[in-house]
Design an enzyme around this catalytic site. Structure first.
Site, PDB file in Angstrom:
ATOM      1  N   SER A 136       0.821  -1.206   0.000  1.00 47.54           N
ATOM      2  CA  SER A 136       0.000   0.000   0.000  1.00 47.54           C
ATOM      3  C   SER A 136       0.856   1.258   0.000  1.00 47.54           C
ATOM      4  O   SER A 136       1.970   1.277   0.544  1.00 47.54           O
ATOM      5  CB  SER A 136      -0.899   0.008   1.244  1.00 47.54           C
ATOM      6  OG  SER A 136      -1.512   1.264   1.427  1.00 47.54           O
ATOM      7  N   GLN A 158       0.139  -0.499  -4.779  1.00 50.65           N
ATOM      8  CA  GLN A 158      -1.138   0.211  -4.788  1.00 50.65           C
ATOM      9  C   GLN A 158      -0.870   1.701  -4.630  1.00 50.65           C
ATOM     10  O   GLN A 158      -0.168   2.123  -3.710  1.00 50.65           O
ATOM     11  CB  GLN A 158      -2.030  -0.290  -3.645  1.00 50.65           C
ATOM     12  CG  GLN A 158      -3.346   0.451  -3.490  1.00 50.65           C
ATOM     13  CD  GLN A 158      -3.249   1.571  -2.477  1.00 50.65           C
ATOM     14  OE1 GLN A 158      -2.393   1.555  -1.609  1.00 50.65           O
ATOM     15  NE2 GLN A 158      -4.122   2.552  -2.600  1.00 50.65           N
ATOM     16  N   TYR A 160      -2.217   5.689  -4.309  1.00 50.02           N
ATOM     17  CA  TYR A 160      -3.159   6.780  -4.135  1.00 50.02           C
ATOM     18  C   TYR A 160      -2.604   8.015  -4.845  1.00 50.02           C
ATOM     19  O   TYR A 160      -1.391   8.265  -4.790  1.00 50.02           O
ATOM     20  CB  TYR A 160      -3.335   7.131  -2.650  1.00 50.02           C
ATOM     21  CG  TYR A 160      -4.096   6.134  -1.826  1.00 50.02           C
ATOM     22  CD1 TYR A 160      -5.429   5.837  -2.107  1.00 50.02           C
ATOM     23  CD2 TYR A 160      -3.501   5.513  -0.738  1.00 50.02           C
ATOM     24  CE1 TYR A 160      -6.134   4.926  -1.325  1.00 50.02           C
ATOM     25  CE2 TYR A 160      -4.208   4.611   0.057  1.00 50.02           C
ATOM     26  CZ  TYR A 160      -5.520   4.327  -0.247  1.00 50.02           C
ATOM     27  OH  TYR A 160      -6.211   3.437   0.530  1.00 50.02           O
ATOM     28  N   THR A 186      -5.836   3.290  -7.253  1.00 50.58           N
ATOM     29  CA  THR A 186      -7.030   3.218  -6.415  1.00 50.58           C
ATOM     30  C   THR A 186      -7.852   4.496  -6.532  1.00 50.58           C
ATOM     31  O   THR A 186      -7.324   5.600  -6.367  1.00 50.58           O
ATOM     32  CB  THR A 186      -6.630   2.966  -4.946  1.00 50.58           C
ATOM     33  OG1 THR A 186      -5.942   1.712  -4.886  1.00 50.58           O
ATOM     34  CG2 THR A 186      -7.845   2.910  -4.038  1.00 50.58           C
ATOM     35  N   ARG A 195     -14.631   6.105   9.672  1.00 49.64           N
ATOM     36  CA  ARG A 195     -14.355   4.850  10.384  1.00 49.64           C
ATOM     37  C   ARG A 195     -14.533   5.107  11.876  1.00 49.64           C
ATOM     38  O   ARG A 195     -13.621   5.539  12.582  1.00 49.64           O
ATOM     39  CB  ARG A 195     -12.963   4.363  10.027  1.00 49.64           C
ATOM     40  CG  ARG A 195     -12.849   4.147   8.510  1.00 49.64           C
ATOM     41  CD  ARG A 195     -11.456   3.845   8.040  1.00 49.64           C
ATOM     42  NE  ARG A 195     -11.374   3.934   6.584  1.00 49.64           N
ATOM     43  CZ  ARG A 195     -10.265   3.747   5.887  1.00 49.64           C
ATOM     44  NH1 ARG A 195      -9.139   3.444   6.503  1.00 49.64           N
ATOM     45  NH2 ARG A 195     -10.275   3.862   4.568  1.00 49.64           N
ATOM     46  N   LYS A 276      -8.458  -0.031  -9.074  1.00 50.34           N
ATOM     47  CA  LYS A 276      -9.084  -0.654  -7.911  1.00 50.34           C
ATOM     48  C   LYS A 276     -10.129   0.282  -7.316  1.00 50.34           C
ATOM     49  O   LYS A 276      -9.874   1.465  -7.125  1.00 50.34           O
ATOM     50  CB  LYS A 276      -8.027  -0.992  -6.853  1.00 50.34           C
ATOM     51  CG  LYS A 276      -8.562  -1.702  -5.612  1.00 50.34           C
ATOM     52  CD  LYS A 276      -7.413  -2.065  -4.685  1.00 50.34           C
ATOM     53  CE  LYS A 276      -7.901  -2.829  -3.456  1.00 50.34           C
ATOM     54  NZ  LYS A 276      -8.626  -1.944  -2.515  1.00 50.34           N
ATOM     55  N   HIS A 300     -13.569  -1.122  -1.104  1.00 51.93           N
ATOM     56  CA  HIS A 300     -12.509  -0.828  -0.137  1.00 51.93           C
ATOM     57  C   HIS A 300     -12.757  -1.560   1.183  1.00 51.93           C
ATOM     58  O   HIS A 300     -12.496  -1.029   2.261  1.00 51.93           O
ATOM     59  CB  HIS A 300     -12.417   0.681   0.110  1.00 51.93           C
ATOM     60  CG  HIS A 300     -11.019   1.155   0.391  1.00 51.93           C
ATOM     61  ND1 HIS A 300     -10.242   1.754  -0.567  1.00 51.93           N
ATOM     62  CD2 HIS A 300     -10.256   1.108   1.516  1.00 51.93           C
ATOM     63  CE1 HIS A 300      -9.063   2.075  -0.040  1.00 51.93           C
ATOM     64  NE2 HIS A 300      -9.046   1.688   1.224  1.00 51.93           N
ATOM     65  N   ARG A 303     -14.787   0.208   3.862  1.00 53.87           N
ATOM     66  CA  ARG A 303     -14.143   1.212   4.702  1.00 53.87           C
ATOM     67  C   ARG A 303     -14.305   2.640   4.173  1.00 53.87           C
ATOM     68  O   ARG A 303     -13.810   3.589   4.790  1.00 53.87           O
ATOM     69  CB  ARG A 303     -12.655   0.877   4.841  1.00 53.87           C
ATOM     70  CG  ARG A 303     -12.424  -0.477   5.499  1.00 53.87           C
ATOM     71  CD  ARG A 303     -11.019  -0.976   5.307  1.00 53.87           C
ATOM     72  NE  ARG A 303     -10.045  -0.258   6.095  1.00 53.87           N
ATOM     73  CZ  ARG A 303      -9.805  -0.479   7.380  1.00 53.87           C
ATOM     74  NH1 ARG A 303     -10.492  -1.409   8.040  1.00 53.87           N
ATOM     75  NH2 ARG A 303      -8.875   0.171   8.030  1.00 53.87           N
ATOM     76  N   GLY A 333     -14.801  -8.812   1.676  1.00 54.07           N
ATOM     77  CA  GLY A 333     -15.649  -9.800   2.327  1.00 54.07           C
ATOM     78  C   GLY A 333     -15.172 -11.232   2.271  1.00 54.07           C
ATOM     79  O   GLY A 333     -15.828 -12.118   2.817  1.00 54.07           O
ATOM     80  N   ILE A 334     -14.031 -11.506   1.627  1.00 52.91           N
ATOM     81  CA  ILE A 334     -13.589 -12.893   1.465  1.00 52.91           C
ATOM     82  C   ILE A 334     -13.043 -13.434   2.785  1.00 52.91           C
ATOM     83  O   ILE A 334     -12.100 -12.893   3.352  1.00 52.91           O
ATOM     84  CB  ILE A 334     -12.518 -12.996   0.365  1.00 52.91           C
ATOM     85  CG1 ILE A 334     -13.159 -12.720  -1.003  1.00 52.91           C
ATOM     86  CG2 ILE A 334     -11.846 -14.372   0.377  1.00 52.91           C
ATOM     87  CD1 ILE A 334     -12.171 -12.605  -2.140  1.00 52.91           C
ATOM     88  N   MET A 335     -13.649 -14.520   3.258  1.00 51.12           N
ATOM     89  CA  MET A 335     -13.244 -15.151   4.516  1.00 51.12           C
ATOM     90  C   MET A 335     -13.084 -16.666   4.377  1.00 51.12           C
ATOM     91  O   MET A 335     -12.821 -17.349   5.370  1.00 51.12           O
ATOM     92  CB  MET A 335     -14.274 -14.842   5.608  1.00 51.12           C
ATOM     93  CG  MET A 335     -14.289 -13.406   6.079  1.00 51.12           C
ATOM     94  SD  MET A 335     -12.902 -12.996   7.160  1.00 51.12           S
ATOM     95  CE  MET A 335     -13.429 -13.791   8.694  1.00 51.12           C
ATOM     96  N   ARG A 355      -8.301  -8.404   5.135  1.00 49.37           N
ATOM     97  CA  ARG A 355      -8.465  -8.736   6.553  1.00 49.37           C
ATOM     98  C   ARG A 355      -8.011 -10.164   6.852  1.00 49.37           C
ATOM     99  O   ARG A 355      -7.408 -10.420   7.903  1.00 49.37           O
ATOM    100  CB  ARG A 355      -9.924  -8.549   6.968  1.00 49.37           C
ATOM    101  CG  ARG A 355     -10.362  -7.093   7.072  1.00 49.37           C
ATOM    102  CD  ARG A 355     -11.799  -7.008   7.545  1.00 49.37           C
ATOM    103  NE  ARG A 355     -12.267  -5.640   7.659  1.00 49.37           N
ATOM    104  CZ  ARG A 355     -12.808  -4.943   6.655  1.00 49.37           C
ATOM    105  NH1 ARG A 355     -12.938  -5.512   5.452  1.00 49.37           N
ATOM    106  NH2 ARG A 355     -13.198  -3.694   6.834  1.00 49.37           N
TER     107      ARG A 355
END
Length: 412
Positions: A136, A158, A160, A186, A195, A276, A300, A303, A333-335, A355
């Site tokens: 990042s 990545q 910004y 991004t 947040r 992205k 994101h 977030r 959301g991938i877990m 995450r």
């Protein structure tokens, strides 16, 4: 009538095989983690609340993240039977290079605050597993040190677009010089999302000590020992720090970002460029028309804009429109490895884990990241075998039904 007898010692010994104790506490707790959710539980126990919540939390009411995870839970698979799946190929070429699994490590900011090994652990684990690692702009390890940690693997950067454009341009040049092969431009962060967990925790860079943080730290001395006895945080881009994460983002980011910036960066970057943060079919089409090499459907990780579109739900429509013209990635959301398999079946060339990687990092440093990759890889292979798919290319929309809970009402 049951015939009974006194137990024979020899037979008892055959039935009772005692497991040899593992004296390595970290290895023991990581091997006890069978899912990413298990790693999350360990991470929460071992990490101060402010640092854990920065990883675990999302914007405002956290609806975007909740919906993204629920979308994966609402998948119905359709297996094909009587197919020889003794050998399954999980590799493919993505963005001009090989991937052993259809997922890469996503860019995450302030990573060494989660656990002091930070990006070095992520890059090393990714290289060993044959998957890409993404650094990042707000990473806490330099571009050059990530390259040292993953000298022979694939490194992505990545980017910004910042208020001071020369900072962004310098990062592009450094990443290219270090041999990073893909740039993730991004576009979903013109300003910082709200947040609220971070605000309530007073999470800042550097960490601010309060009565609450001290009390929270007492049962977690290992985190503070690591933090205080390792080198000072080094940011990939920020030369000065001080303030909450939202304040840092708002000070650095430029809300005037436009397609002109994309064109400038595209002209500077020698490798593949993907955008992205795409959240609509219209934007996907426009970006493909401008010649990007790929797009990543992402909100994101929930977030930024709460109540944003669910990337997994958006995937089939984007694949229909531009799937033949560009490579499509997906995150948020991938877990579970099954989430990745479902995404590939609906047309994603690759996915990103954020995450999930950080939960492993907080649970056990580099070994925890290795465990994250091992868990997801095992789940991918097993899901493919149970679906009757020998390779990623055999995964098709026919294997997946997206069950619906949130059905839009007609407009107007």
């Amino acid at each position: 009538m049951v015939q009974r007898q006194l137990p024979k010692p020899k037979e008892l010994l055959e039935l009772m095989q005692f497991k040899k104790p593992d004296l390595d506490a970290r290895r023991r707790r990581l091997q006890g983690a069978l899912t990413i959710e298990d790693l999350r539980t360990i991470a929460k126990r071992r990490t101060p609340k402010a640092a854990f919540d920065y990883t675990d939390g999302a914007a405002e009411g956290e609806l975007s993240l909740m919906r993204a995870r629920r979308a994966f839970r609402d998948v119905e698979f359709h297996p094909e039977v009587l197919r020889d799946v003794s050998n399954v190929d999980t590799s493919r070429e993505v963005l001009g290079g090989p991937m052993a699994m259809p997922f890469a490590i996503a860019p995450t900011g302030f990573t060494r605050l989660m656990q002091t090994e930070g990006e070095t652990a992520g890059a090393g684990a990714a290289g060993a597993a044959g998957i890409p690692f993404t650094l990042s702009t707000l990473g806490t390890t330099s571009i050059e040190d990530v390259k040292k940690a993953n000298p022979n693997g694939r490194n992505w950067f990545q980017l910004y677009v910042m208020n001071q454009r020369e900072i962004s341009y310098g990062l592009v040049e450094r990443a290219a010089a270090a041999g990073f092969d893909t740039l993730q431009f991004t576009v979903d962060t013109p300003v910082a999302g709200a947040r609220l967990r971070d605000k309530r925790n007073g999470f800042s860079i550097p960490p601010q000590l309060t009565v609450g943080t001290i009390v929270n730290a007492i049962p977690r001395p290992w985190w503070w020992i690591d933090f205080l006895t390792t080198p000072k945080l080094e940011f990939a881009s920020l030369s000065t720090t001080g303030g909450t994460v939202g304040e840092l983002l708002n000070a650095a980011m430029d809300p005037s970002i436009s397609y002109d910036d994309l064109d400038i960066i595209r002209g500077m970057w020698p490798g593949k460029i993907v955008v992205k943060g795409v959240q609509s079919v219209t934007d996907a089409k426009q970006l493909v028309d401008r010649g990007v090499d790929g797009i990543i459907l992402s909100n994101h990780g929930g977030r930024q804009l709460d109540r944003a579109p669910i990337p997994f739900h958006l995937l089939p429509a984007v694949v229909r429109e531009v799937g033949e013209d560009t490579e499509i990635g997906l995150d948020t959301g991938i877990m579970n490895g099954a989430d990745i398999v479902a995404s590939v079946a609906l047309g994603a060339r690759f996915t990103l884990i954020g995450r999930a990687y950080l939960y492993g990092l907080m649970a056990g440093g580099r070994a925890g990241v290795d465990r994250t990759i091992e868990i997801l890889s095992t789940e991918i292979v097993r899901t493919m075998q149970l679906l009757g798919a020998h390779s990623l290319d055999e995964l098709e929309p026919k294997h997946v039904t997206q069950l619906e809970r949130l059905v839009p009402r007609p407009r107007g």
